[in-house]
Design a protein around this motif. Sequence first.
Motif, PDB file in Angstrom:
ATOM      1  N   UNK A  27      12.486  -3.346   4.875  1.00 18.01           N
ATOM      2  CA  UNK A  27      12.315  -2.019   4.273  1.00 18.01           C
ATOM      3  C   UNK A  27      12.880  -1.990   2.856  1.00 18.01           C
ATOM      4  N   UNK A  29      13.220  -4.369   0.875  1.00 21.26           N
ATOM      5  CA  UNK A  29      12.492  -5.262  -0.023  1.00 21.26           C
ATOM      6  C   UNK A  29      11.064  -4.786  -0.281  1.00 21.26           C
ATOM      7  N   UNK A  30      10.723  -3.592   0.198  1.00 20.75           N
ATOM      8  CA  UNK A  30       9.411  -3.048  -0.137  1.00 20.75           C
ATOM      9  C   UNK A  30       8.390  -3.153   0.981  1.00 20.75           C
ATOM     10  N   UNK A  32       8.124  -1.430   4.079  1.00 19.62           N
ATOM     11  CA  UNK A  32       8.757  -0.339   4.818  1.00 19.62           C
ATOM     12  C   UNK A  32       8.350  -0.359   6.281  1.00 19.62           C
ATOM     13  N   UNK A 197       2.063  -2.060   0.953  1.00 17.80           N
ATOM     14  CA  UNK A 197       1.680  -1.469  -0.328  1.00 17.80           C
ATOM     15  C   UNK A 197       0.631  -2.352  -1.011  1.00 17.80           C
ATOM     16  N   UNK A 198      -0.135  -1.760  -1.946  1.00 17.64           N
ATOM     17  CA  UNK A 198      -1.227  -2.535  -2.563  1.00 17.64           C
ATOM     18  C   UNK A 198      -0.778  -3.851  -3.203  1.00 17.64           C
ATOM     19  N   UNK A 199       0.435  -3.903  -3.726  1.00 17.05           N
ATOM     20  CA  UNK A 199       0.861  -5.161  -4.369  1.00 17.05           C
ATOM     21  C   UNK A 199       1.450  -6.149  -3.371  1.00 17.05           C
ATOM     22  N   UNK A 425      -8.039  -6.177  -1.151  1.00 14.37           N
ATOM     23  CA  UNK A 425      -6.754  -6.194  -1.843  1.00 14.37           C
ATOM     24  C   UNK A 425      -6.453  -7.561  -2.446  1.00 14.37           C
TER      25      UNK A 425
END
Lengths: 875, 352
Positions: A27, A29-30, A32, A197-199, A425
């Motif tokens: 979470x 680290x991006x 989530x 997330x998209x990235x 993506x």
Amino acid sequence: MKIPLSWLKDFIDLNGLTPEDIARKLTLAGLEVDEILYVGLPMPVYKEGEKHEFKTNGIAWDKEKIVVAEIREVKAHPNADKLTLLDLFDGQQEQVVLTGAPNIFHLKGAGKLEKPIKVAYAKEGSTLYDGHADEQVLMTLKRAKIRGVDSYSMVCSEKELGITDESDGIIILDDDAPVGMPLADYIGDAVLDISILPNMARNANVIGIARELAALTGRQVRKQVDTYTGKQAGNGTRNTQHTTPNLQPVTDLVEIEITNPELNPRFVAGLIRNVEIKPSPYQIQRRLKLAGIRAINNIVDATNYAMLELGEPLHAFDYDVLAGRVGQVGNLPHKKIKISTRAAKDGEKLTTLDGVERKLTSTNVLVCDEKGSLSLAGVMGGSESEVSDSTKNILLEGAAWNFINIRRTAKQHNLPSEASFRFSRGVHPSLAELGVKRGLQYMAEWAGGTIAPDLVDAYPLKPKDSVVDVTSQDVKRLLGIDLTLEQIAELLTRLEFKCQITNNQLQVTAPPHRMDIAEGVIGLADVLEEVARSYGYDNIPTTTMADALPPQVGNPVHEWEEHLRDLLVAVGLQEIVTYRMTSPEREARLRASESYVRIANPIAPERSVLRRSLLTSVLEIAEKNARAESIALFEVGSVFEPNGSDLPFEPRKLAIVMTGSRTASAWDTHSAKDSPHFDFFDMKGRLELLLSGLRLPDISYTAAGASTALTSSRSSFGSANHLHPGKSAEVKVSGQAVGVFGELHPLAKEKFEFGDSPVIIAEFDLDLMRKLNPTYGIKAVPETPPIYEDIAIIVDDSVEANTVEALIRQTGGKTVTDVRLFDVYRGDQIGAGKKSLAYSLTYQSDKTMTDADAAAIRNKIVKRLEQTIGAKLRS
Amino acid sequence: MLDKLKEIEKSALESLAAITDQAALDSWRVAHVGRSSPLMQVFAGFGKLSKEEKPVVGAEANRVKGALESALEEKAAAVKNAALAKSLEEEKLDVTLPGRSVHIGRLHPSTQQLRRVLAILAEMGFQVYTSREVETDDMNFQMLNFPPDHPARDMQDTFFIEADGRSDNPILMRTHTSPGQIRAMREHAATNPQNPPPIRIALPGMCFRYEQITARSEIQFNQVEGLAVGKNITFADLKGTIADFVRRMFGEGARLRFRASYFPFTEPSAEVDVECFVCGGKGCQVCKNSGWLEILGCGMVHPVVLQNGGYDPKVYSGFAWGMGPERQLMLRNKINDIRYFWGNDVRFLEQF
């Protein structure tokens, strides 16, 4: 995306980390974690007052009570046709268990089973989900008599164990399941539901998550098996050599042509022969189900499993269908199957796997053979070459596609799929080969068969791995932390970047699975983000900006509007904020506009345009609140006026609506109904206070009348048809019209649902008002005593009060400091067509005045009134 | 005569003692110390007394007069106090009856919250910058590093405006206040293109997303962004500034954490969670048992955005953060339905 921890453990050692520890690291680290779903593993117990960290759900399986068992015999139930009795061994003792499971029923009366069936067995007192309830409801197994047979334990279904929401029979475990082992130890799991997330698309797979966790914990990702022979499967399946060199290589049978490498940088295909289509091993099915994917058969499962594990979507063709289409028969070398990829022609058609015939456009990309199209690339396969129960030979596709193209295609055909989610993506072309190898390997393991040697691999557009130069100074300048090049290299190496230190700078090469790292100044930001994540955001200090504070200039426009709001509140008005979107029909209730700024994709017909009338919005809210005893609302906001195909104008407006009782009712006064209603003068009084609060000079009010049309550039109020012709006025400041107000015309009011009391409205153009020059001077408070005197005059009814007051002031000069109208009377005493106006005058000068001084001025005034407007002093 | 005076004194004091009201007191005054009272008669007959009697009787009469007067004064005070006590007793209110109300005006809760946020930002040197609600695709997306068909556009479903001949740069309802970042940077950069000045601004305003209107989602909502750009601004400064802001917004003890996240126009990006102020982090309905509330998104301004704003990313850096006043209110006031805000029911508005 849902990741079962058991699967993650194939790739990283998670010893010493609880599911919460893992979720926390991811979470921060991006990645989530929205929820932790427990499916068998012990759940954390929070004591009263103890902190929760994650939303948790699910069920823990009691290690004593829920174990692996084997069914040795299936017998008929003496008193019930649809039930069977199972002779079962739970590792300690024999048990007799009753079941109605349909997937065991066919063995009824078969006697001792040759090969025992491994099942999940729950003993008396176990807590499980109720298999018969619609929702997930916990229940505890109790002893009962069912049709004369004792029942105290059960063989479980997936629903009862919380693996899926519904199930149609008991779980049949893999043959190597160890009898007597607690089920939680064997297949207990926890599933992390992670927002991607998209990235972070590269991490929408098990290996991606393992890789991130490895970087975050300083552990190693277990070597990814990409030899595609002898993969050590997750749970102890065999080691086998699946390829046979003697067989004809796939390169002899299939060739690939890519017509546009921008759309299709790579296309890889492999072949497996003589597979046996059947269900996958239970362990595989369970993992797929926990990840949210239906288990179909071993071939489809292999493509999905490899995709979830590695991130490369795969597509399985029935090889024989393809061979048939070009006249290839059996294993004989005939004409090669030529697979090509190309943009679709506008209007071309393809029937996809879901049975829908789709009309294509040139944005779509097709996978074709010489006979025609086979699949909608990267989105969905075609129905003709689909794998069926009788399929023997599989051609497996792994490819790379342009993500924008896939995104447009998936949107156009409304086909969100696991494949299009990933391809839209960005999936790195390097994964195509790994994916095909992995898929073939799983097929060989689960469906038997032999993998043909080699792969066909068309790779016309190999992306370059990005290279970025980083210095310690860059890290200091943008992140605010001091790191040596070695420290930076260490942080990035964990994420599989290649790092090389030369001449006080670090040359960083992005790993081959990443599409999100650019070069140059953007690449630097991309790499520094990875440095920051790897270092841990929490470890970066908090500092106060050392950069110079820019000049503080304020925002006069904003401040003026805020001041306006304060004044409106001070005169007792409630602020509202309404929707910008409305419909022409809604605005037409008050007044229609010819043109609107129109929404191309409205959510509803009643929100199809942007408002042109703020007043209508406020009236609608007043109408909605019409049951309140008193309504006094205002809104300050933009309206939207079309400007051809350019950005619309957004003039600022103020609208006020008042209706209902003037005073708040109380227990000892009149009821709300008896209170006087707001009228024209309640509004006017507030507007006077408002304008004086804005310090605007030279304010005048003139009767609006039906013909009044207030227009100035882009500040039109339209015609005043919606106003009562006799009870409305235009407001001018220094001769400039800035607003209108008055009673809503009875015909306009009829279109709304209001009560009996009049509706008083006002509308102002704020852009005009803001530009007027305020005056800030004040009058000195006089030190000499004033003289007050009342005079009442009788004039014709048609004479406006305005005129009378102006004459009084003009004649009285500066000595008359205040003129206040305190009574207006019409009646028999003064005769028809006349009215009496009573004024209270204040006389004041530098010297103390006498009554005689005042009388002299008064006489002058009366005389002037007599002469000019035929007034008579009322005695 | 002295006996008579004693008698006068005695009977006067006796009748005074029985008096309880003002009227009786008034008639007592006339009867006992008035002009025709027996005591005054003694004074009137003074001339008829002998030379020896005069001083003795005189002294005694004066004493009696003084005694009666002071007794009267005392009684008068007692009577007055008794009367006051009685009337106070009778004037008792039912204090539980409701008070008499007045109609007052109020600001919409969103305006109130916007003001709280902007006031804090103003003290931190971030000045208000407002910009238009209808924007171009260019300003709302492309300049902010959302290329056409970029997956990040899925995060912001958009209302488009009908406009002919603009397929490459359609008009739309802004999905965030961030186009104001580009507008503000360009305005600042235009003042000195070779060496643009530093920026510290707050961007408040209404934003629009293509959503169904439900208890949880709305088609319009306010946003406030903070933007700082300069030659010496770091991620650590971002953390420090956010920490300052959060302390002032949510209280001295508010704990917060930074989570890595993604926004196309910042990099590195972060979500900031504040420890749930409803339950103190123990887990409750409001924080969905997580103990944390997501309150803002932030990050270092993306180099592409700096470039598009006229600031050289090799020289300048900056950070931005964005938050929702309505969301803050929903958390703080336990509002479980976002539709209350634009529903404008006065029974809702009156509670703020």
